[in-house]
Design an enzyme around this catalytic site. Structure first.
Site, PDB file in Angstrom:
ATOM      1  CB  SER A  27      40.300   9.199 -20.063  1.00 53.34           C
ATOM      2  OG  SER A  27      41.496   9.490 -20.760  1.00 53.34           O
TER       3      SER A  27
ATOM      4  CE1 TYR B 169      37.819  13.534 -22.417  1.00 50.57           C
ATOM      5  CE2 TYR B 169      40.154  13.146 -22.030  1.00 50.57           C
ATOM      6  CZ  TYR B 169      38.904  12.674 -22.386  1.00 50.57           C
ATOM      7  OH  TYR B 169      38.746  11.350 -22.711  1.00 50.57           O
TER       8      TYR B 169
END
Length: 258
Positions: free
Chosen positions: A143, A156
């Protein structure tokens, strides 16, 4: 849209929902046979039903990638059922936002176990075979959150940064063995995970379009595949800023997330 694909067989983890599911359908529409792993059995069953009239085939192999032994077994099963794999996509991942006020090791462990070690387990299942046969295509889905630190994404973002670094290292080594590795860094894509977000998501992309762009990226020689382009290139520019600029800009942009 072409009805053929160079990928005859594939194993995709995290393929029952989101971007993974969209990629599965892109492959199956073109005649590929795809082993799909995910934790939600009902999602796997609905994917099988959605793909039943398409030229290719979906084979459900339920799995929690955080379990190493189970992942190795499922990888072996995928190769037994499909023969030599042309493609393996490590797409399994999750997100747990965490504010500094509630900082805890628990979300970190959960995200690292799934996002990082889950990917590592999937690679461990297929990379030795790919190296031995001197062919194969590995895809790691990370990501743009791994580019730089963002508020509420300390866990994350750390997990995604680890995947980026790992992929950069492995790309160079695997290339010497005839194995192709690509890294996917999406921005905001409408999935069950992003549906939970309460903050603005610039350039939010429909998941079906993301699946198409991911598939098209697999046909290129690019190391990194990103989408939507306007947002991911903005994040790349932010990556280049010195801390004296990046930190105050990010604080100002994300102030409403508190």
């Amino acid at each position: 849209m072409s009805n053929s694909t160079p990928f005859r067989t594939a194993w995709i983890t995290g393929g029952s929902t989101g971007i993974g599911r969209a990629l599965v359908l892109e492959l199956v529409r073109r005649g590929a046979h795809v082993a799909v792993s995910g934790r939600a059995i009902d999602s796997l069953q609905s994917l099988e039903a959605e793909a039943k009239d398409l030229p290719g085939k979906v084979i459900s192999l339920p799995l929690d990638v955080a379990d190493r032994d189970a992942t190795l077994r499922v990888g072996e099963e995928a190769m037994r059922l499909l023969g030599d794999l042309d493609l393996m996509v490590a797409c399994a991942g999750t997100h747990v936002p965490m504010k500094a006020e509630t900082f805890s090791s628990s979300p970190f462990r959960k995200l690292l176990d799934t996002n990082v070690m889950g990917t590592v387990h999937a690679l461990e299942a297929v990379v030795p075979r790919f190296i031995a046969q001197r062919r194969g295509h590995v895809v790691v889905v990370s990501s743009v959150a791994g580019y730089r630190g963002l508020p509420t994404a300390s866990a994350y973002g750390a997990s995604k940064a680890a995947l980026i670094n790992m992929s950069e290292a492995l790309h160079i080594e695997l290339k010497r063995h005839g194995v192709k590795l690509q890294l996917v860094n999406p921005g905001f894509v409408r999935t069950p995970l992003t549906d939970k977000n309460t903050f603005p998501m610039p350039f939010l992309m429909p998941v079906e379009k993301a699946g198409r762009q991911l598939y098209e990226g697999l046909l290129t020689d690019r190391f990194e595949i990103t989408f939507p382009k306007r947002f991911t290139w903005l994040m790349k520019l932010m990556r280049l800023l010195p801390y004296a600029l990046y930190l105050p800009i990010t604080e100002r942009i994300t102030r409403g997330q508190r």
